[in-house]
Design an enzyme around this catalytic site. Structure first.
Site, PDB file in Angstrom:
ATOM      1  N   GLU A 121       0.836  -1.213   0.000  1.00 46.10           N
ATOM      2  CA  GLU A 121       0.000   0.000   0.000  1.00 46.10           C
ATOM      3  C   GLU A 121       0.863   1.253   0.000  1.00 46.10           C
ATOM      4  O   GLU A 121       2.026   1.220   0.400  1.00 46.10           O
ATOM      5  CB  GLU A 121      -0.880   0.008   1.265  1.00 46.10           C
ATOM      6  N   ASP A 122       0.265   2.349  -0.428  1.00 43.15           N
ATOM      7  CA  ASP A 122       0.980   3.619  -0.378  1.00 43.15           C
ATOM      8  C   ASP A 122       1.002   4.195   1.039  1.00 43.15           C
ATOM      9  O   ASP A 122       2.030   4.619   1.531  1.00 43.15           O
ATOM     10  CB  ASP A 122       0.358   4.628  -1.362  1.00 43.15           C
ATOM     11  N   PHE A 139      -1.012  16.178   4.665  1.00 38.06           N
ATOM     12  CA  PHE A 139      -1.446  15.591   3.397  1.00 38.06           C
ATOM     13  C   PHE A 139      -0.257  15.495   2.445  1.00 38.06           C
ATOM     14  O   PHE A 139       0.332  16.506   2.081  1.00 38.06           O
ATOM     15  CB  PHE A 139      -2.587  16.387   2.771  1.00 38.06           C
ATOM     16  N   ARG A 149       1.056  12.060  -8.618  1.00 40.92           N
ATOM     17  CA  ARG A 149       1.454  10.672  -8.329  1.00 40.92           C
ATOM     18  C   ARG A 149       2.869  10.400  -8.832  1.00 40.92           C
ATOM     19  O   ARG A 149       3.581   9.549  -8.292  1.00 40.92           O
ATOM     20  CB  ARG A 149       0.502   9.681  -9.022  1.00 40.92           C
TER      21      ARG A 149
HETATM   22  P1  IMP Z   1      -7.352   4.899   5.148  1.00 42.85           P
HETATM   23  O1  IMP Z   1      -7.907   6.121   5.810  1.00 42.85           O
HETATM   24  O2  IMP Z   1      -6.235   4.290   5.980  1.00 42.85           O
HETATM   25  O3  IMP Z   1      -8.420   3.916   4.807  1.00 42.85           O
HETATM   26  O4  IMP Z   1      -6.673   5.393   3.801  1.00 42.85           O
HETATM   27  C1  IMP Z   1      -7.419   5.475   2.647  1.00 42.85           C
HETATM   28  C2  IMP Z   1      -6.684   6.071   1.489  1.00 42.85           C
HETATM   29  O5  IMP Z   1      -6.677   7.483   1.631  1.00 42.85           O
HETATM   30  C3  IMP Z   1      -5.229   5.723   1.278  1.00 42.85           C
HETATM   31  O6  IMP Z   1      -5.011   4.468   0.676  1.00 42.85           O
HETATM   32  C4  IMP Z   1      -4.825   6.840   0.332  1.00 42.85           C
HETATM   33  O7  IMP Z   1      -5.192   6.533  -0.998  1.00 42.85           O
HETATM   34  C5  IMP Z   1      -5.657   8.005   0.847  1.00 42.85           C
HETATM   35  N1  IMP Z   1      -4.826   8.912   1.675  1.00 42.85           N
HETATM   36  C6  IMP Z   1      -4.719   8.969   3.007  1.00 42.85           C
HETATM   37  N2  IMP Z   1      -3.862   9.921   3.395  1.00 42.85           N
HETATM   38  C7  IMP Z   1      -3.399  10.499   2.250  1.00 42.85           C
HETATM   39  C8  IMP Z   1      -2.456  11.565   1.973  1.00 42.85           C
HETATM   40  O8  IMP Z   1      -1.835  12.183   2.848  1.00 42.85           O
HETATM   41  N3  IMP Z   1      -2.253  11.849   0.650  1.00 42.85           N
HETATM   42  C9  IMP Z   1      -2.888  11.194  -0.361  1.00 42.85           C
HETATM   43  N4  IMP Z   1      -3.773  10.194  -0.144  1.00 42.85           N
HETATM   44  C10 IMP Z   1      -4.014   9.858   1.141  1.00 42.85           C
HETATM   45 MG    MG Z   2      -4.206   3.638  -1.204  1.00 45.08          MG
END
Ligand code: IMP
Ligand code: MG
Length: 175
Positions: free
Chosen positions: A98-99, A151, A164
């Site tokens: 995952e990123d 962010f 990206r």
């Molecule tokens: P979750 O809140 O852990 O479910 O994350 C969901 C998704 O939000 C991640 O897989 C990213 O695609 C996106 N995301 C969360 N934080 C960031 C950020 O700082 N930059 C860009 N995308 C983000």
């Molecule tokens: Mg993601």
């Protein structure tokens, strides 16, 4: 005119160095096995490519794409599968790539869904982790960098589908 700008948070050479280290660690941990990497599109794709090149074992790849449900269901952590895996993961050594783990909702849901498919093992590798934002408990096995609640973009991560392709981790600063 844009009302934000992007600053470098983690420079390219540092990201590359850390990915090399994680690849070496994975190579040790999975010695003698084939690793099945699952990339969560789109954000995980840049990390997956770089990481896979640093794993000195047999590697197979698969991809999936998910999106969060809006509204009330969001807090339940239910995500919609936009594209499922091509192959079965039964009896495979599965490593999800995952990123970023933010609230943990996406991964918590994905991990439990993957577990039901009976892989031989199931681990999680993320380039970035924002532990202070966690809502759902998620066990991360490999982390590139823990970062503060900001962010970020680059290395697969987007802001409005842009950035990206930045080769470093940038932080979006609103002016
Ligand atoms: P979750 O809140 O852990 O479910 O994350 C969901 C998704 O939000 C991640 O897989 C990213 O695609 C996106 N995301 C969360 N934080 C960031 C950020 O700082 N930059 C860009 N995308 C983000
Ligand atoms: Mg993601």
């Amino acid at each position: 005119m844009a009302d934000y700008h992007i600053e470098v948070m983690i420079p390219e050479d540092e990201v590359d160095r850390r990915i090399k280290e994680i690849g070496e660690q994975i190579t040790k941990d999975y010695a003698g096995k084939q690793v099945h990497l699952i990339c969560v599109l789109k954000g995980g794709s840049f990390f997956l490519c770089e990481l896979a090149k640093r794993i000195n074992l047999d590697v197979s790849l698969d991809f999936m794409s998910v999106s969060s449900y809006g509204g009330d269901t969001k807090s339940s952590g239910v995500v919609k599968i936009v594209k499922d895996l091509d192959e079965s993961i039964k009896d495979k050594e599965v490593l999800i790539v995952e990123d970023i783990v933010d609230s943990g909702r996406t991964l918590s849901y994905l991990l439990s869904m993957m577990k039901d498919r009976k892989p031989a093992s199931l681990k999680l590798c993320t380039l970035l982790d924002k532990p202070s934002r966690r809502v759902m408990d998620v066990k991360v096995d490999y982390t590139g960098f823990e970062i503060p609640d900001e962010f970020v973009v680059g290395y697969g991560l987007d802001y409005d589908q842009k950035y990206r392709n930045l080769p470093y981790i940038g932080v979006v600063k609103f002016d």
